[in-house]
Design a protein around this motif. Structure first.
Motif, PDB file in Angstrom:
ATOM      1  N   PRO A 197       8.537  10.938  -7.515  1.00 13.13           N
ATOM      2  CA  PRO A 197       8.087  12.330  -7.624  1.00 13.13           C
ATOM      3  C   PRO A 197       8.850  13.252  -6.676  1.00 13.13           C
ATOM      4  O   PRO A 197       9.258  12.826  -5.584  1.00 13.13           O
ATOM      5  N   PRO A 198       9.036  14.504  -7.051  1.00 15.93           N
ATOM      6  CA  PRO A 198       9.810  15.438  -6.221  1.00 15.93           C
ATOM      7  C   PRO A 198       9.261  15.615  -4.807  1.00 15.93           C
ATOM      8  O   PRO A 198      10.023  15.868  -3.870  1.00 15.93           O
ATOM      9  N   ASN A 199       7.938  15.476  -4.655  1.00 13.62           N
ATOM     10  CA  ASN A 199       7.341  15.692  -3.333  1.00 13.62           C
ATOM     11  C   ASN A 199       7.340  14.439  -2.467  1.00 13.62           C
ATOM     12  O   ASN A 199       6.880  14.464  -1.325  1.00 13.62           O
ATOM     13  N   THR A 200       7.832  13.314  -2.988  1.00 18.76           N
ATOM     14  CA  THR A 200       7.936  12.074  -2.216  1.00 18.76           C
ATOM     15  C   THR A 200       9.364  11.911  -1.722  1.00 18.76           C
ATOM     16  O   THR A 200      10.314  12.067  -2.491  1.00 18.76           O
ATOM     17  N   VAL A 201       9.523  11.604  -0.444  1.00 20.55           N
ATOM     18  CA  VAL A 201      10.856  11.380   0.116  1.00 20.55           C
ATOM     19  C   VAL A 201      11.332   9.983  -0.275  1.00 20.55           C
ATOM     20  O   VAL A 201      10.668   8.990   0.020  1.00 20.55           O
TER      21      VAL A 201
ATOM     22  N   ARG B  15       2.030   7.421  -4.755  1.00 20.56           N
ATOM     23  CA  ARG B  15       0.899   7.255  -3.836  1.00 20.56           C
ATOM     24  C   ARG B  15       1.281   7.461  -2.375  1.00 20.56           C
ATOM     25  O   ARG B  15       0.415   7.361  -1.500  1.00 20.56           O
ATOM     26  N   VAL B  16       2.555   7.701  -2.084  1.00 20.23           N
ATOM     27  CA  VAL B  16       3.005   7.747  -0.692  1.00 20.23           C
ATOM     28  C   VAL B  16       3.814   9.015  -0.428  1.00 20.23           C
ATOM     29  O   VAL B  16       4.244   9.709  -1.348  1.00 20.23           O
ATOM     30  N   ASP B  17       4.030   9.278   0.853  1.00 25.54           N
ATOM     31  CA  ASP B  17       4.858  10.419   1.255  1.00 25.54           C
ATOM     32  C   ASP B  17       6.330  10.043   1.334  1.00 25.54           C
ATOM     33  O   ASP B  17       7.206  10.881   1.116  1.00 25.54           O
ATOM     34  N   GLN B  18       6.595   8.775   1.663  1.00 21.51           N
ATOM     35  CA  GLN B  18       7.965   8.280   1.762  1.00 21.51           C
ATOM     36  C   GLN B  18       8.027   6.871   1.193  1.00 21.51           C
ATOM     37  O   GLN B  18       7.130   6.064   1.440  1.00 21.51           O
ATOM     38  N   ILE B  19       9.105   6.595   0.455  1.00 22.42           N
ATOM     39  CA  ILE B  19       9.306   5.242  -0.054  1.00 22.42           C
ATOM     40  C   ILE B  19      10.733   4.829   0.281  1.00 22.42           C
ATOM     41  O   ILE B  19      11.693   5.480  -0.127  1.00 22.42           O
ATOM     42  N   ALA B  20      10.861   3.763   1.068  1.00 21.81           N
ATOM     43  CA  ALA B  20      12.163   3.302   1.556  1.00 21.81           C
ATOM     44  C   ALA B  20      12.544   2.014   0.836  1.00 21.81           C
ATOM     45  O   ALA B  20      11.894   0.976   1.018  1.00 21.81           O
ATOM     46  N   VAL B  21      13.574   2.081   0.033  1.00 21.28           N
ATOM     47  CA  VAL B  21      14.017   0.914  -0.737  1.00 21.28           C
ATOM     48  C   VAL B  21      14.769  -0.048   0.181  1.00 21.28           C
ATOM     49  O   VAL B  21      15.722   0.349   0.864  1.00 21.28           O
ATOM     50  N   MET B  22      14.349  -1.293   0.204  1.00 20.58           N
ATOM     51  CA  MET B  22      15.061  -2.317   0.980  1.00 20.58           C
ATOM     52  C   MET B  22      16.288  -2.762   0.180  1.00 20.58           C
ATOM     53  O   MET B  22      16.338  -3.847  -0.401  1.00 20.58           O
ATOM     54  N   SER B  23      17.288  -1.901   0.173  1.00 27.04           N
ATOM     55  CA  SER B  23      18.464  -2.101  -0.679  1.00 27.04           C
ATOM     56  C   SER B  23      19.512  -2.966   0.016  1.00 27.04           C
ATOM     57  O   SER B  23      20.658  -2.550   0.230  1.00 27.04           O
TER      58      SER B  23
END
Length: 335
Positions: free
Chosen positions: A264-268, A229-237
């Motif tokens: 997904p390939p198109n999501t950063v 659902r998003v363009d970028q997903i940043a894991v709080m690792s």
């Protein structure tokens, strides 16, 4: 005497049974898990596992409340030139529990900062970092299951976009794995037609921890739903409770692999770097280092040619020169 001996014998058997149960149910699994993380951290990262110029940086509230100057913006732009950072998430909230945002009060210099950054670093996208604590994990907190609250959240996002921001970065915590309200607010924000990014929980590394009601982990399936659902997903690792640098690095490697499988390939996909110092049971500063996180992410990425991948530093106002050096030398420079 015999009765006393029989009583002690029974107690001894009970104590032995308890000890064995602890070993079987707790110590042995934890030892096996620790060994598996150490193995994840073994070997040398691929020479190809370097920045794809999709990295990001979280920025504190000082950039939009009047504490920063034009000279500060110039210095920030200069620092970013030697990195792969192409997005900054500047703290523009926090949102009120009802989803509203008193912009004039909390972010009076937001428009100024956006204009200044566009002039100083035109290749860097400036996103508004919005968030709040959410129910049921936090009460009082925002109720994302309430359509009225979500409408206010989207209205707040629209308001900051009018100030010139080029995207919305949501950081709602703690979002429970499976939350439908969270997915709904993402869908409703997408309708604004802007770049949408999120700070995401870690993926359950043991396949069942997300079911424990402490809101720490997401299932891999739920992570996939958010990522789609998003363009970028940043894991709080970070805040992993890992006591050793090797275990933390292995944990990041494992998280990277789990996230890569379902993003997904198109999501950063971005893996967070802990550019801050704390020492407590959830975050041991000697273990959770930028160096270990960078190496772990590289090992998790392997020789993948996936371009939509990066690292994200948290956060600018605590990052030291050593943190920046570890990021640049470990991730940005050619081997």
């Amino acid at each position: 005497m015999r009765r006393r001996w029989r009583s002690w014998s029974r107690l001894h058997r009970v104590l032995v049974s308890i000890a064995l149960a602890v070993v079987v149910l707790v110590i042995a699994p934890l030892t096996t898990y620790a060994a598996s993380l150490r193995l994840q951290y073994a070997g040398e990262p691929s020479a190809e596992a370097r920045t794809r110029n999709h990295d990001a940086l979280w920025l504190g509230h000082a950039w939009v409340d009047g504490r920063k100057t034009a000279a500060d913006v110039t210095a920030l732009a200069q620092r970013l030139r030697s990195t792969g950072i192409r997005d900054v998430y500047v703290h523009t909230g926090p949102l009120e529990h009802d989803g509203s945002l008193p912009l004039a009060k909390v972010s009076p210099k937001a428009a100024w900062f956006v204009d200044a950054m566009h002039a100083a670093a035109p290749a860097v996208r400036v996103q508004a970092w919005l968030g709040d604590v959410v129910q049921p994990g936090k009460n009082p907190g925002m109720n994302l299951d309430d359509p009225a609250v979500r409408r206010e959240v989207v209205a707040s996002a629209k308001a900051v976009l009018a100030q010139g921001f080029q995207g919305i970065h949501y950081d709602f915590e703690p979002v429970r794995s499976g939350s439908k309200g969270y997915l709904a607010v993402l869908d409703e924000t997408r309708a604004l037609g802007t770049t949408l990014s999120v700070a995401a929980a870690q993926i359950d590394p043991l396949w069942y921890l997300h079911a424990i009601p402490i809101d720490k982990w997401w299932s891999q399936e739920y992570f996939a739903k958010v990522a789609s659902r998003v363009d970028q997903i940043a894991v709080m690792s970070y805040d992993t409770a890992m006591p050793l640098e090797s275990l933390y690095g292995g944990y990041v490697a494992k998280q990277t692999k789990l996230a890569l499988k379902v993003t997904p390939p198109n999501t950063v996909l971005l893996m967070g770097l802990p550019a801050y110092w704390e020492s407590n049971p959830s975050h041991w500063g000697h273990a959770e280092t930028v160096t270990a996180a960078v190496r772990g992410a590289r090992l998790g990425l392997g020789d993948s040619n996936r371009q939509n991948f990066g690292l994200a530093l948290y956060v600018d106002f605590t990052a030291t020169e050593d943190n920046w050096t570890a990021y640049r030398d470990g991730w940005c420079l050619a081997p």
